[in-house]
Motif scaffolding. Structure first.
Motif, PDB file in Angstrom:
ATOM      1  N   THR A 116      -9.770  -1.120   4.051  1.00 25.46           N
ATOM      2  CA  THR A 116      -9.217   0.005   4.808  1.00 25.46           C
ATOM      3  C   THR A 116      -8.440   0.956   3.910  1.00 25.46           C
ATOM      4  O   THR A 116      -7.951   1.978   4.365  1.00 25.46           O
ATOM      5  N   SER A 117      -8.311   0.609   2.634  1.00 27.10           N
ATOM      6  CA  SER A 117      -7.489   1.421   1.751  1.00 27.10           C
ATOM      7  C   SER A 117      -8.093   2.794   1.496  1.00 27.10           C
ATOM      8  O   SER A 117      -7.377   3.737   1.196  1.00 27.10           O
ATOM      9  N   SER A 118      -9.416   2.904   1.578  1.00 27.80           N
ATOM     10  CA  SER A 118     -10.019   4.218   1.352  1.00 27.80           C
ATOM     11  C   SER A 118     -10.567   4.787   2.661  1.00 27.80           C
ATOM     12  O   SER A 118     -11.608   5.422   2.686  1.00 27.80           O
ATOM     13  N   GLU A 121      -7.856   8.327   6.827  1.00 30.21           N
ATOM     14  CA  GLU A 121      -6.433   8.689   6.845  1.00 30.21           C
ATOM     15  C   GLU A 121      -5.862   8.712   5.423  1.00 30.21           C
ATOM     16  O   GLU A 121      -5.174   9.655   5.035  1.00 30.21           O
ATOM     17  N   ASN A 122      -6.157   7.675   4.633  1.00 24.58           N
ATOM     18  CA  ASN A 122      -5.641   7.628   3.265  1.00 24.58           C
ATOM     19  C   ASN A 122      -6.287   8.682   2.375  1.00 24.58           C
ATOM     20  O   ASN A 122      -5.640   9.212   1.472  1.00 24.58           O
ATOM     21  N   ILE A 141       0.711   8.909  -7.588  1.00 21.81           N
ATOM     22  CA  ILE A 141       0.240   9.081  -6.205  1.00 21.81           C
ATOM     23  C   ILE A 141       0.337   7.757  -5.458  1.00 21.81           C
ATOM     24  O   ILE A 141       0.776   7.699  -4.304  1.00 21.81           O
ATOM     25  N   ALA A 142      -0.080   6.661  -6.116  1.00 23.01           N
ATOM     26  CA  ALA A 142      -0.041   5.349  -5.486  1.00 23.01           C
ATOM     27  C   ALA A 142       1.380   4.962  -5.106  1.00 23.01           C
ATOM     28  O   ALA A 142       1.626   4.448  -4.010  1.00 23.01           O
ATOM     29  N   GLU A 143       2.327   5.212  -5.999  1.00 23.91           N
ATOM     30  CA  GLU A 143       3.726   4.887  -5.708  1.00 23.91           C
ATOM     31  C   GLU A 143       4.266   5.722  -4.561  1.00 23.91           C
ATOM     32  O   GLU A 143       4.976   5.225  -3.692  1.00 23.91           O
ATOM     33  N   GLU A 144       3.893   6.987  -4.539  1.00 24.45           N
ATOM     34  CA  GLU A 144       4.389   7.880  -3.494  1.00 24.45           C
ATOM     35  C   GLU A 144       3.854   7.505  -2.119  1.00 24.45           C
ATOM     36  O   GLU A 144       4.566   7.562  -1.122  1.00 24.45           O
ATOM     37  N   LEU A 145       2.586   7.103  -2.065  1.00 25.28           N
ATOM     38  CA  LEU A 145       1.955   6.811  -0.776  1.00 25.28           C
ATOM     39  C   LEU A 145       1.998   5.334  -0.400  1.00 25.28           C
ATOM     40  O   LEU A 145       1.617   4.969   0.715  1.00 25.28           O
TER      41      LEU A 145
END
Length: 162
Positions: A116-118, A121-122, A141-145
């Motif tokens: 579901t990571s891609s 919504e993501n 980006i990964a840290e922010e989201l």
């Protein structure tokens, strides 16, 4: 089998490449290109091993259609593939599957929780962050989201074509 009749020995080939990579790293130049060369060679070896297993399953299917039994098939595979032959229990499982009417020698897709990571919504979240600042790295980006770095990388390369 490799040319010359020698069975594929993945571990010895891997050790050879690993030794080669250490000697090249000591030189200090071309480390990146050396690593890429070795990774590509290792990937080809792994692909050959996977293709060899698929080829053995195709051979099993053929021999089942000829009416051969499990022990006969396993013995034939050992004669052809040597140490790289499938294990006896694996051969018996595939013999049973083909006798039950299975036609595809490839493994079935495994069941499990879908990724579901891609999801959409993501993808939209990553797109909006990238549009706000194109200088951000995948890690930022990964840290922010709150997503995994590999998920962000997949979204960037496969869904957003960046």
């Amino acid at each position: 089998m490799l040319t010359g009749g020698a069975p594929l020995q993945l571990s010895s080939l891997y050790r050879t490449h690993l030794t080669f990579s250490r000697s090249q790293t000591a030189v200090g130049e071309g480390q990146t290109s050396c690593f890429i060369f070795l990774w590509n060679a290792y990937s080809r070896i792994v692909k050959m091993e996977i293709d060899q297993k698929l080829q053995q399953r195709i051979d099993i299917k053929f021999l089942v259609k000829l009416g051969k039994n499990g022990p006969e098939i396993h013995q034939m595979l050992q004669q052809v593939y040597g140490q790289c032959a499938l294990k006896e229990r694996t051969v018996f499982k595939w013999v049973q599957r083909f006798r039950e009417g299975r036609e595809d020698p490839k493994y079935d897709a495994r069941s499990g929780r879908p990724s579901t990571s891609s999801g959409n919504e993501n993808i939209d979240r990553v797109r909006s962050v990238v549009l706000s600042d194109r200088r951000l790295t995948a890690r930022m980006i990964a840290e922010e989201l709150g997503l995994g770095k590999s998920s962000v990388h997949t979204i960037l390369t496969e869904h957003l074509d960046t």
